[in-house]
Design a protein around this motif. Sequence first.
Motif, short mmCIF file in Angstrom:
data_model
loop_
_atom_site.label_atom_id
_atom_site.label_comp_id
_atom_site.label_asym_id
_atom_site.label_seq_id
_atom_site.Cartn_x
_atom_site.Cartn_y
_atom_site.Cartn_z
N UNK A 1 62.72 -55.07 82.58
CA UNK A 1 62.06 -55.46 83.82
C UNK A 1 61.22 -56.72 83.63
N UNK A 2 60.54 -56.79 82.49
CA UNK A 2 59.72 -57.97 82.20
C UNK A 2 60.60 -59.20 82.02
N UNK A 3 61.73 -59.00 81.35
CA UNK A 3 62.65 -60.11 81.11
C UNK A 3 63.19 -60.65 82.44
N UNK A 4 63.49 -59.73 83.33
CA UNK A 4 63.99 -60.15 84.65
C UNK A 4 62.94 -61.00 85.37
N UNK B 1 72.00 -62.22 85.41
CA UNK B 1 72.76 -62.81 86.51
C UNK B 1 72.15 -62.45 87.85
N UNK B 2 71.72 -61.20 87.98
CA UNK B 2 71.08 -60.77 89.22
C UNK B 2 69.78 -61.56 89.44
N UNK B 3 69.04 -61.74 88.33
CA UNK B 3 67.75 -62.45 88.43
C UNK B 3 67.95 -63.89 88.89
N UNK C 1 71.52 -55.80 80.30
CA UNK C 1 70.51 -56.87 80.35
C UNK C 1 71.16 -58.19 80.78
N UNK C 2 72.37 -58.41 80.31
CA UNK C 2 73.07 -59.65 80.66
C UNK C 2 73.38 -59.68 82.16
N UNK D 1 62.87 -64.47 83.89
CA UNK D 1 64.00 -65.31 84.32
C UNK D 1 63.74 -65.84 85.73
N UNK D 2 63.27 -64.97 86.60
CA UNK D 2 63.01 -65.39 87.98
C UNK D 2 61.96 -66.50 88.01
N UNK D 3 60.92 -66.30 87.21
CA UNK D 3 59.86 -67.31 87.16
C UNK D 3 60.41 -68.64 86.64
N UNK D 4 61.17 -68.55 85.55
CA UNK D 4 61.76 -69.76 84.96
C UNK D 4 62.68 -70.47 85.96
N UNK D 5 63.56 -69.70 86.58
CA UNK D 5 64.56 -70.30 87.48
C UNK D 5 63.89 -70.92 88.70
N UNK D 6 62.87 -70.25 89.23
CA UNK D 6 62.17 -70.79 90.40
C UNK D 6 61.50 -72.12 90.07
#
Lengths: 377, 380
Positions: free
Chosen positions: B10-13, B73-75, B68-69, B16-21
Amino acid sequence: MNYEYSQKEFEFFIELYQMVSAYSASHPMDTGGADCEKNIQGGVEKLGQTPYLKLGVSDVENANGLVTLMGAMEVVAAVSPSLYLTAEYSMRLLGRALAKWGDEKQKQAFLNPLISGSAIGALALCEQTVNVDNEPLAATGEKQGSTVIISGRKQFVVNGPVAKVIGVVGTCDGKPAIFLVDGDAPGLSINRTEGSFGYKGACISEMILENCRIDEDRMIRCSEKEDMVSVLRLWENQILTGASLGLMRASFESARDYAKSHKTGGKPIIAYQEIGFKLAEMLTLFQTSQMLAIRAAWTAEKQPREAFDLTLCAKVFCTESAARVSGEAMNIFGSSAYFGANPVEHAYCCARYGESFGTSTELSRIKIGDAALGIKP
Amino acid sequence: MDFGFTKEQQMFKKEIIRFAKKEIVPRVQEFDLHKQFDFESFRKLGEFGILGLHFPEEYGGGGADVVTTVMAGEALGEAGVDGGLTLAYGAHSFLCADTIFKHGSEEQRKKYIPKLCSGEWIGCMGLTEPDAGSDVASMKSTAEKKGDKYILNGSKIFITNAPVADVSVVYAKTDPDAKHLGISAFIVEKGTPGYTCGEPLIKMGVRTSQTSEQFFSNCEIPAENLLGSEGDGFNMSLQTVEWDRSALLAPFVGVSTYMLKRCADYAKKRVQFGRSIGQFQATKRKLANIRIFGEAARSLIYRIAWCKDQGKPLNHLEAAVAKLFVGDWSMGPANDAMILHGGYGYCHEYDMERIFRDSRLAPIGGGTSDIQKMIISKLM
């Protein structure tokens, strides 16, 4: 994470299927005939001999609470929708209310007979306006000493005419309460609703309470923090979701088998792309519904705060899918489904119930939309 | 059954969202408008560890499991990353790199996987031909062995990443008479004499991914570039299906969450007839439809991912169900999201127009919905 039922759970589902199928074969429960009522009562007793009625209410060995329950619901609803509706509204509505909010004395007196299947219960929730989701409860109980006097009018009470005890949902002193009323209590009149579109063996009724008296210790209260009606609706939505899975299973499997055996133009109709593709879409909706329903059940147990919205999503998706899958099954059967008793025709009729009852699909969408907008109920 | 994710997942997701945004999403609309591949964003995906997430650390990967992979993708979709970049990522990591990793020799792994994990090299897979889509056995491309070389001849079409790829996994027949058992897979590097790509195709959606034809004209490749053994190619291509039905579908599920948030925000701010449009039941209905689709699709793709993590053979029926559902049922929510935005939804200024176009690939790419129905109806 684990996306599979255990071996023990599978074994339980098979045993349950065999038991209900065998009983159903010799005791018709969905024809609407005179014997249905008696047969269904016998069916509930049979279910009481298995762990089925305990699921979701008390711990059952080798079972995973509501997740196992959802799988078992599918099994029973697929074989006999009317038995399913009767057993579920008895146990998973009134039974769960007693288990959650009842005191020991109430559990002894009312819950145990429901679990054993020796008695059938009912929960009277729908008011005359039907909608209790955004209108206040109209039925009331007025305390007079150690007696509570109940007045009100309820509609669409599943099991009303056959229930030994009825939980009437109303208010007392402005707070929600469930009043445990005997099925033959003075002041209670029950008018069976005839000619239902589906669930032909189930007993559904209107109920009028005029100064119906119960002892105060027959009143169930919830804590101040809880929204009793929302919890009851959640349970009802779970019941209708489980029913949809069973109706889809029955419709899909009947249509698939028919398409393999019925020949036209010298070949089974499943060999025609139009039929094969239709079945593929039906199975897609069925499997997707299964996964969503089970995940919603898991969430209700493990992450209850997130369960209300997700259960509504599951309820809308599964009930609408059941209507579509059973409708497509009717088309695959062609004329033969339109005449005479047919499990596909009955499933089609029952599927319509799911969309309208509980939190209707229209109201559910509004609530899901509200959640997306951050609007709290 | 247990549908829970670990706290680490959950933290990793969220990371990723933070990074991608921050790093990718601000560039998306511009690159989509100009139909350009965003090399910088792709490289950043590599730096963050997404491109090689499921490969072992010794090859430059993250050592993550399949669930996780898929979550990654979802994130990306949930953050608002466009379908073009997530498609490019999928073709690169799962169709190309994973095939090399799974079937390549140790030497091939060491040569290609670290560069593909980091994003230094971009990969693609050449399978589809003008007359051989899902009917792979009809493939006409050939690979003839001559001494220590193979001579490739033929052409491929609709190859994601081909115009930008440094390395390609190419399928061709080493035994043209043996139908699908005569198909073999080869590694072809950019610049190999006899290998050329066509101009990027003009597509309706997923425009930041570059898609083109590949041409092989007496293209000589070293014999050691054969993946596995001759005749293994068909099974290799089938194994990519597991990724196709989980990780490649995951962004579509993530996008539904993104659409829901964007639509809700818009509905709260947009005022018509004296009140926000969120107060109209028709708007709530659209929001509900988007949410319901996302919730329904999510379980299907994670079921495929979880089974792969357990080492279970792919259940082709369940895989086809997942692909069919995401493909056909994602259209409605994307349409709802666009309409909810009214005229703005039709314009590029708001990304609902792009998402609608991107979503159109779901029932087509990786086997059309009709192909999925054929598979399901045969297996039921």
